[in-house]
Design an enzyme around this catalytic site. Structure first.
Site, PDB file in Angstrom:
ATOM      1  CE  LYS A 194      -2.126   2.735   2.957  1.00  0.00           C
ATOM      2  NZ  LYS A 194      -1.694   4.708   2.201  1.00  0.00           N
ATOM      3  CD  GLU A 268      12.720   3.577   9.055  1.00  0.00           C
ATOM      4  OE1 GLU A 268      12.529   4.600   9.645  1.00  0.00           O
ATOM      5  OE2 GLU A 268      12.657   4.245   7.325  1.00  0.00           O
ATOM      6  CB  CYS A 302      12.459   8.633   8.896  1.00  0.00           C
ATOM      7  SG  CYS A 302      12.781   7.543   7.668  1.00  0.00           S
ATOM      8  CD  GLU A 399      10.202  12.182  12.340  1.00  0.00           C
ATOM      9  OE1 GLU A 399       9.253  11.432  12.758  1.00  0.00           O
ATOM     10  OE2 GLU A 399      11.255  11.170  11.642  1.00  0.00           O
TER      11      GLU A 399
END
Lengths: 489, 312
Positions: A194, A268, A302, A399
């Site tokens: 996906k 992850e 990331c 983040e």
């Protein structure tokens, strides 16, 4: 240093003319369906969503939204392909198919680069030089392992897991698809992938490549959609493995829903990497590393080096040089070959980044942005620095996933190390010093999956990638990446 | 060799404190400059800018007054069939040819517009006693040189006698009087980029108006990584002292495309203030014709044979 009298001016008389990459060689259909069982099929509920070019807010294509039934159909197709063709195929034959995908990606690299940039907003320089070549390299790398798996794990029996459900983010759409699909196929699994809802187009183009490469129907299925499509995939009972790359919040909910089941998973997730500059570093190259660490792909990375830790004795010099360097970063049309920083991927992400800019200032941080002129349509953010912030500031802790760097200073190696590790994340890190011993000391003590020394954001298919703590579990890439798709006994 | 007394006011810089250089990082940065796509008007502007930055050079043992006069003629009349071309920044010759070049340019009324640069100080090796080097410098200036391109004593530098190198540059600086001083580091003999950076700092502190990569007699001559390190040293010197120092890569830059890549590097490292012949030069001989050929191509859309461009 007197900054007022000795200031460099980068608004030069000589400017670069626009150098747009041409789009006349690509084809984007008006509408894309789901790729299930080797065919493009309409979604059962008939729902579609638009994929937008974030640089000009224009609709690129309508894309099918997969519902529960569509996901079930895809999983069924993957299961059938696993049982009837893929798991019975000689491993060398599997390798041949994967090599074929890799070669076609290389042949059509320019087309993929253009579509990646149109759909996601990243500069064409990056999609051309990094995303697409690396995606092909991952297929090449794992194709080579397909018939050598028992040598990868000496003394062990290896067996495929079955059907893998894979959910990927919008920051490196094709590359993440390659990271997921290549090792899964090499190990003999079949796949339901996906893609992210803001960047589905290159995955759908990859579906065309996979179909044209003649893979048995159902070995790779691609279901487009938003979070509910992903949830349907995670919750499907006939999935043997979930591989997810994305936010820590979603990762946590996946882990919750898979707890107590036999489904394996690798996650992850987010990061807030420390990029640590010692006083004895090659400062100019370190500044370049800071820029690559945080402004690469608009900071939608990331493993971005989003926390700069700079030794206090060189902090003024580093910040000054960084500000000068930011003036030569070109922000704008991602299709321009000279663009360094493209469009923010979506209005939602831009809103999130802008929230953090407000939070950072409200908490007392000093914000600095380059003087770049931004286009009037599309989603944009100037490269941004925060100084005067500490471990207690949210822009240091959380983040942001944008071109925003939080700068702190440290005095001793121990203090730098403490600050680097004082975070719930642990995906990556950077160390800049001229002293080899310091590199070893730091890289052993930083709790993060990937640490770069005197460089940043370097990737190779042979090198494992993954996180500590809230940055996730499991490794992708290299031998470790095979492990995640095999049952070893 | 006796150590000359320093006549410079600034002290010997602490070379152990000079910022380190990471070669891999430098090469990556250079690769980024080379990826800039320079097209259309922007390319035309760059070609002309580069043309005006050339030190048109002849430094051969076989040089004669006739050859030097031809070179000056070329410097003045680059390619008269294209209107609006700039002239080169300077002609660069050996000391014995300075008078010839001076007269050739003066006779055409171009004194001050096209400079006469002379190499000096026992170019290219620099292996002569200091008093000879100073004498040579003074003679070249007296003959009419606007600019002196000196070489540093690489042997002294490599054995760590930085004080000697510093004092020698300072002494030549004094001998130059009004003339501008370019200091050639001969980077091809220095071994590492760290050494290039230290030598740059040394030369600037000793009074260099320009720092220059190479004599053109040693390979490698100018490279983009070496030039970037020198540009960064120039920027740091400017941050520190407010004094602008010029840059001259020399040797090996013969193609327009490469020259434009150097300009990209200059623009993104030092910016507007250095984008002029007063602060940036190309030491080159065959570059001029390639630039002109590219300008012609930009204007007409087709390349002309090299036979249509004068070689002097």
């Amino acid at each position: 240093m007197d900054e007022t009298t000795s200031k460099l001016a980068f608004d030069t008389d000589w400017q670069y003319d626009p150098a747009p990459e041409s789009t006349d060689h690509i084809r984007i259909d008006e509408q894309y369906e789901l790729f299930i069982g080797g065919e493009f099929v309409a979604p059962k509920e008939g729902r579609y969503f638009d994929s937008i070019n974030p640089a000009n807010e224009q609709v690129l294509a309508r894309v099918a939204a997969a519902g529960k039934d569509d996901v079930a159909r895809a999983v069924k197709a993957a299961r059938k392909a696993y049982q009837t063709s893929w798991s019975t195929l000689k491993p060398a034959e599997r390798g041949k198919y994967i090599y074929r995908i890799a070669r076609v990606l290389q042949e059509r690299a320019r087309e993929f680069a253009v579509i990646e940039t149109l759909d996601g907003g990243k500069p064409i320089r990056e999609s051309r030089d990094i995303d697409i070549p690396l995606a092909a390299a991952h297929f090449f790398y794992y194709a080579g392992w397909a018939d050598k798996l028992e040598y990868a794990f000496p003394g062990k029996q290896v067996a495929a897991l079955g059907v893998a459900g894979q959910i990927i983010p919008w920051n490196f759409p094709l590359l993440m698809a390659a990271w997921k699909i290549a090792p899964a196929l090499a190990c003999g699994n079949t796949v339901v992938l996906k893609p992210a809802e803001t960047t589905p187009l290159t995955a759908l183009k990859l579906a065309e490549v996979i179909r044209d490469a003649g893979l048995p129907p159902g070995v790779v299925n691609i279901v487009t959609g938003a979070g509910d499509t992903g949830a349907a995939l995670v919750d499907h009972p006939d999935i043997d493995k979930i591989a997810f790359t994305g936010s820590t919040a979603v990762g946590r909910s996946i882990q919750k829903s898979l707890a107590g089941t036999s489904t394996k998973y690798t996650l992850e997730l987010g990061g807030k990497a420390a990029n640590i500059i010692f006083a004895d570093a090659a400062i100019d190259e370190a500044v370049e590393g800071i820029v690559n660490g945080i402004f690469f792909n608009q900071g939608h990375v990331c493993c971005a080096g989003s926390r700069l830790l700079v030794q206090e004795s060189v902090a003024d010099e580093v910040i000054r040089k960084l500000k000068d360097r930011m003036e030569s970063l070109i922000v704008g049309d991602p299709m321009d070959k000279n663009t360094d920083i493209g469009a923010i991927n979506s209005p939602a992400q831009l809103a999130k980044i802008e929230d953090y800019l407000r939070i950072g200032q409200a908490e007392g941080g000093e914000m600095y942005q380059s003087s770049a002129t931004l286009p009037t349509t599309g989603y944009w953010c100037r490269p941004t620095l925060f100084t005067g912030v500490s471990q207690s500031n949210r822009v240091v802790q959380e983040e942001i996933f944008g071109p925003v760097l939080a700068i702190q200073t440290f005095r001793t190696l121990e203090e730098g190390l403490d600050k680097a590790n004082n975070t719930p994340y642990g995906l990556s890190g950077g160390v800049w010093t001229d002293k080899g011993a310091k590199i070893f000391k730091m890289t052993r003590a930083i709790r993060a999956g990937v640490i770069w020394a005197n460089t940043f954001n370097k990737f190779d298919p042979a090198s494992p990638f993954g996180g500590y703590k809230e940055s996730g579990m499991g490794r992708e890439g290299g031998l470790h990446g095979l492990d995640a798709y095999l049952e070893l006994s | 060799m006796s150590t000359p007394a320093s006549t410079s006011s600034s002290p010997l810089p602490r070379l152990d404190l000079v910022s380190r250089v990471d070669q891999t990082g430098v090469e990556e940065r250079v690769a980024r400059f080379c990826k800039r796509s320079i097209k259309k008007a922007s390319k035309m502007q760059a070609l002309k800018l580069a043309l005006g930055m050339i030190d048109l050079t002849t430094l051969e043992g076989q040089d004669t007054p006739g050859k030097v006069r031809q070179l000056c003629q070329k410097a003045i009349h680059l390619h008269d069939s294209i209107p609006g071309l700039p002239h080169v920044a300077a002609v660069c010759v050996y000391p014995v040819m300075v008078g010839v070049a001076r007269k050739a340019l003066d006779d055409q009324g171009l004194a001050g517009e096209i400079k006469v640069a002379s190499v000096a100080t026992a170019f290219p090796s620099g292996m002569s006693p200091l008093h000879i080097k100073l004498e040579e410098t003074k003679i070249a200036v007296a003959e009419g040189a606007d600019e002196i391109d000196m070489v540093i004593s690489r042997g002294a530098f490599l054995r760590g006698d930085y004080g000697y190198v510093f004092d020698e540059i300072a002494a030549v600086r004094d001998a130059c009087g009004e003339a501008h001083l370019k200091v050639i580091l001969e980077t091809g003999e220095l071994g590492t980029l760290d050494q290039v950076r230290r030598a740059s700092v040394l030369a600037m502190h000793a009074g260099a108006d320009f720092i220059k990569t190479s004599t053109g007699k040693i390979q490698p001559a100018a490279t983009m990584p070496v030039t970037l390190v020198m540009l960064q040293a120039i920027r740091d010197h400017y941050y520190e002292t407010g004094r602008q120092v010029g840059m001259k890569p020399a040797g090996g830059i013969s193609k327009a495309k490469l020259a434009i890549q150097y300009l990209v590097m200059l623009r993104e490292t030092l910016g507007q203030a250095w984008m002029a012949p007063e602060w940036f030069r190309f030491g080159a001989s065959s570059l001029a014709n390639d630039l002109i050929m590219q300008i012609q191509k930009q204007q007409t859309g087709v390349y002309q044979s090299a036979d249509y461009f004068s070689k002097d």
